[in-house]
Scaffold this active site. Structure first.
Site, PDB file in Angstrom:
ATOM      1  N   LYS A 172       4.285  55.886   1.863  1.00  0.00           N
ATOM      2  CA  LYS A 172       5.528  56.672   1.913  1.00  0.00           C
ATOM      3  C   LYS A 172       5.300  58.034   2.551  1.00  0.00           C
ATOM      4  O   LYS A 172       4.169  58.527   2.661  1.00  0.00           O
ATOM      5  CB  LYS A 172       6.102  56.864   0.503  1.00  0.00           C
ATOM      6  CG  LYS A 172       5.184  57.574  -0.514  1.00  0.00           C
ATOM      7  CD  LYS A 172       5.167  59.091  -0.452  1.00  0.00           C
ATOM      8  CE  LYS A 172       4.106  59.728  -1.325  1.00  0.00           C
ATOM      9  NZ  LYS A 172       3.830  61.119  -1.040  1.00  0.00           N
ATOM     10  N   PRO A 183      -3.673  55.716   4.847  1.00  0.00           N
ATOM     11  CA  PRO A 183      -4.837  56.612   4.758  1.00  0.00           C
ATOM     12  C   PRO A 183      -5.250  56.941   3.328  1.00  0.00           C
ATOM     13  O   PRO A 183      -4.398  57.043   2.443  1.00  0.00           O
ATOM     14  CB  PRO A 183      -4.372  57.882   5.487  1.00  0.00           C
ATOM     15  CG  PRO A 183      -2.993  57.658   5.954  1.00  0.00           C
ATOM     16  CD  PRO A 183      -2.579  56.258   5.654  1.00  0.00           C
ATOM     17  N   VAL A 184      -6.559  57.088   3.125  1.00  0.00           N
ATOM     18  CA  VAL A 184      -7.113  57.422   1.811  1.00  0.00           C
ATOM     19  C   VAL A 184      -6.957  58.934   1.584  1.00  0.00           C
ATOM     20  O   VAL A 184      -7.252  59.726   2.479  1.00  0.00           O
ATOM     21  CB  VAL A 184      -8.612  57.031   1.747  1.00  0.00           C
ATOM     22  CG1 VAL A 184      -9.251  57.483   0.444  1.00  0.00           C
ATOM     23  CG2 VAL A 184      -8.774  55.527   1.931  1.00  0.00           C
ATOM     24  N   GLY A 244      -1.857  61.747   1.224  1.00  0.00           N
ATOM     25  CA  GLY A 244      -0.491  62.185   0.913  1.00  0.00           C
ATOM     26  C   GLY A 244       0.547  61.129   1.242  1.00  0.00           C
ATOM     27  O   GLY A 244       1.734  61.421   1.354  1.00  0.00           O
ATOM     28  N   MET A 245       0.099  59.869   1.418  1.00  0.00           N
ATOM     29  CA  MET A 245       1.037  58.775   1.718  1.00  0.00           C
ATOM     30  C   MET A 245       1.040  57.714   0.620  1.00  0.00           C
ATOM     31  O   MET A 245       1.548  56.608   0.821  1.00  0.00           O
ATOM     32  CB  MET A 245       0.691  58.135   3.061  1.00  0.00           C
ATOM     33  CG  MET A 245       0.902  59.081   4.238  1.00  0.00           C
ATOM     34  SD  MET A 245       0.673  58.242   5.814  1.00  0.00           S
ATOM     35  CE  MET A 245       2.119  57.168   5.862  1.00  0.00           C
ATOM     36  N   GLY A 291      -1.381  55.909  -0.767  1.00  0.00           N
ATOM     37  CA  GLY A 291      -2.172  54.697  -0.544  1.00  0.00           C
ATOM     38  C   GLY A 291      -2.692  54.092  -1.846  1.00  0.00           C
ATOM     39  O   GLY A 291      -2.586  52.882  -2.061  1.00  0.00           O
ATOM     40  N   GLY A 292      -3.247  54.916  -2.722  1.00  0.00           N
ATOM     41  CA  GLY A 292      -3.765  54.422  -4.008  1.00  0.00           C
ATOM     42  C   GLY A 292      -2.644  53.876  -4.880  1.00  0.00           C
ATOM     43  O   GLY A 292      -2.814  52.858  -5.571  1.00  0.00           O
ATOM     44  N   SER A 293      -1.490  54.525  -4.836  1.00  0.00           N
ATOM     45  CA  SER A 293      -0.350  54.054  -5.630  1.00  0.00           C
ATOM     46  C   SER A 293       0.179  52.739  -5.072  1.00  0.00           C
ATOM     47  O   SER A 293       0.623  51.863  -5.825  1.00  0.00           O
ATOM     48  CB  SER A 293       0.775  55.100  -5.614  1.00  0.00           C
ATOM     49  OG  SER A 293       0.318  56.301  -6.176  1.00  0.00           O
ATOM     50  N   ALA A 294       0.132  52.587  -3.731  1.00  0.00           N
ATOM     51  CA  ALA A 294       0.573  51.330  -3.120  1.00  0.00           C
ATOM     52  C   ALA A 294      -0.375  50.193  -3.508  1.00  0.00           C
ATOM     53  O   ALA A 294       0.061  49.070  -3.790  1.00  0.00           O
ATOM     54  CB  ALA A 294       0.657  51.476  -1.608  1.00  0.00           C
ATOM     55  N   ASP A 301       3.551  58.072  -8.238  1.00  0.00           N
ATOM     56  CA  ASP A 301       4.201  57.444  -7.078  1.00  0.00           C
ATOM     57  C   ASP A 301       4.267  55.918  -7.191  1.00  0.00           C
ATOM     58  O   ASP A 301       4.844  55.257  -6.314  1.00  0.00           O
ATOM     59  CB  ASP A 301       3.427  57.793  -5.789  1.00  0.00           C
ATOM     60  CG  ASP A 301       3.553  59.270  -5.425  1.00  0.00           C
ATOM     61  OD1 ASP A 301       4.505  59.927  -5.898  1.00  0.00           O
ATOM     62  OD2 ASP A 301       2.698  59.754  -4.666  1.00  0.00           O
TER      63      ASP A 301
HETATM   64  O1  C5P Z   1       0.379  60.957 -11.111  1.00  0.00           O
HETATM   65  P1  C5P Z   1      -0.851  61.050 -10.253  1.00  0.00           P
HETATM   66  O2  C5P Z   1      -2.101  60.638 -10.993  1.00  0.00           O
HETATM   67  O3  C5P Z   1      -0.713  60.371  -8.940  1.00  0.00           O
HETATM   68  O4  C5P Z   1      -1.032  62.587  -9.914  1.00  0.00           O
HETATM   69  C1  C5P Z   1      -2.237  63.120  -9.424  1.00  0.00           C
HETATM   70  C2  C5P Z   1      -2.303  64.598  -9.797  1.00  0.00           C
HETATM   71  O5  C5P Z   1      -1.279  65.309  -9.090  1.00  0.00           O
HETATM   72  C3  C5P Z   1      -2.034  64.885 -11.264  1.00  0.00           C
HETATM   73  O6  C5P Z   1      -3.215  64.851 -12.004  1.00  0.00           O
HETATM   74  C4  C5P Z   1      -1.440  66.273 -11.224  1.00  0.00           C
HETATM   75  O7  C5P Z   1      -2.483  67.238 -11.127  1.00  0.00           O
HETATM   76  C5  C5P Z   1      -0.685  66.301  -9.918  1.00  0.00           C
HETATM   77  N1  C5P Z   1       0.762  66.029 -10.064  1.00  0.00           N
HETATM   78  C6  C5P Z   1       1.578  67.040 -10.562  1.00  0.00           C
HETATM   79  N2  C5P Z   1       2.930  66.825 -10.685  1.00  0.00           N
HETATM   80  C7  C5P Z   1       3.484  65.650 -10.292  1.00  0.00           C
HETATM   81  C8  C5P Z   1       2.674  64.612  -9.764  1.00  0.00           C
HETATM   82  C9  C5P Z   1       1.308  64.842  -9.659  1.00  0.00           C
HETATM   83  O8  C5P Z   1       1.092  68.130 -10.929  1.00  0.00           O
HETATM   84  N3  C5P Z   1       4.805  65.475 -10.391  1.00  0.00           N
END
Ligand code: C5P
Length: 314
Positions: free
Chosen positions: A14, A110-111, A114-115, A117-120, A152
């Site tokens: 995304k 990409p790893v 910011g897209m 990738g891990g969530s996908a 995500d």
């Molecule tokens: O939810 P996720 O594990 O992908 O988020 C990675 C990191 O990004 C979180 O540990 C947090 O530091 C930050 N984050 C945040 N606020 C969000 C989403 C992510 O601070 N809404």
């Protein structure tokens, strides 16, 4: 139970067309008003049963595969554990800690870019395992499990274009006419999402930042399928924090704009840069940034793309 011996599912990466961020909450997450847009760049996960007692095994192929862990620190490991526990609870069966399953991830997104990738990967793994195990959870159940794994993940399950509130997991689909052409410039080195949010906190220290409203100019550009208006309205509150950690990415943003992009933005927490462009200018935009030493690769794609789905059964 399903008869399938293996199942392959896909989930999209995304870009955030708008990423409005408020002051950090007590749980450490930031409240968001995010307009997510899935693009035609998919992670593929194939799952098959392992011999009893083997537990979870992971293999990774594709783009930047050597940067992705194959142990329990990979999000798909937790996806397998959480889904099997949820299914065990739902059926009243005795809880098993670790299912016997092999997950093969093929990466295109990409790893640490910011897209999502891990969530996908995580969304595709949930979808594939759900099918392999012949489960009958609702999309809302899967999204709830996904939200526990990453902010995500619910969007990667959902796809399309959607407003995400909360920490990004409370989704409402948005109307979009037609398709948009995107150019992405990936970076030679990833950025940690948590580090970019910490840079945001430092920039806004001592102030109570309210979550912005979704920008009506963006909603209108989406409904009218107007890429020029969309380009002008792109907006990411994590852009300055990300650029504070990678100042030279400004050159990439500027090069793409000079080559005729309608708009340029850091994708999510970066460092991937996204441009929205006219279809007949997109190649020029990609060429203009491909030579920059920060840029790993530049490529064209389009959105919106569908959410997680099964693509093969073996
Ligand atoms: O939810 P996720 O594990 O992908 O988020 C990675 C990191 O990004 C979180 O540990 C947090 O530091 C930050 N984050 C945040 N606020 C969000 C989403 C992510 O601070 N809404």
């Amino acid at each position: 139970m399903s008869e399938a011996q293996s199942v392959t599912a896909r989930a999209p990466g995304k870009v955030n067309i708008q990423l409005g961020v408020g002051s950090v909450r007590e749980d450490g997450y930031h409240p968001l008003a995010s307009i997510f847009h899935a693009v035609e760049l998919f992670e593929e996960v194939t799952v098959r049963p392992n011999e009893p007692g083997t537990g979870i095994t992971i293999e990774v192929s594709g783009q930047q595969a050597d940067e992705v862990p194959t142990d329990e620190s990979n999000l798909v490991w937790r996806a397998a554990v959480e889904l099997s526990q949820a299914l065990a609870e739902a059926s009243g069966a005795r809880m098993r800690q670790v299912p016997d399953v092999h997950l093969a991830i093929h990466k295109s997104v990409p790893v640490a870019g910011g897209m999502a990738g891990g969530s996908a990967d995580c969304a595709a793994a949930l979808f594939a395992l759900h099918e392999l195990w012949g489960a009958a959870l609702t999309p809302a159940d899967l999204a709830r499990i996904g939200a526990r794994l990453g902010s995500d993940v619910p969007f990667c399950l959902h796809g399309g274009t959607a407003l995400g509130l909360g920490r990004g997991e409370l989704l409402s689909p948005l109307m979009v006419r037609g398709r948009f052409t995107w150019v992405f410039a990936t970076s030679v080195e990833g950025l940690s999402t948590a580090a970019v949010y910490r840079a945001f906190d430092r920039m806004h220290e001592g102030r109570d930042v309210a979550v912005p409203e979704p920008d009506p100019r963006i909603l209108s550009a989406l409904i009218h399928g107007d890429p020029a208006a969309l380009g002008k309205a792109l907006c990411n509150d994590l852009q300055e924090p990300a650029l504070s950690l990678r100042p030279r990415l400004r050159d990439v943003l500027e090069a793409g704009m000079s080559a005729g992009a309608f708009g340029a933005i850091v994708s999510g927490s970066g460092p991937t840069i996204a441009f929205v462009a006219a279809p007949d200018r997109a190649q020029d935009v990609a060429v203009s940034v491909a030579g920059d030493e920060q840029v790993r690769a530049a490529f064209l794609t389009s959105g919106p793309a569908p959410g997680a789905r099964v693509v093969r059964r073996g």
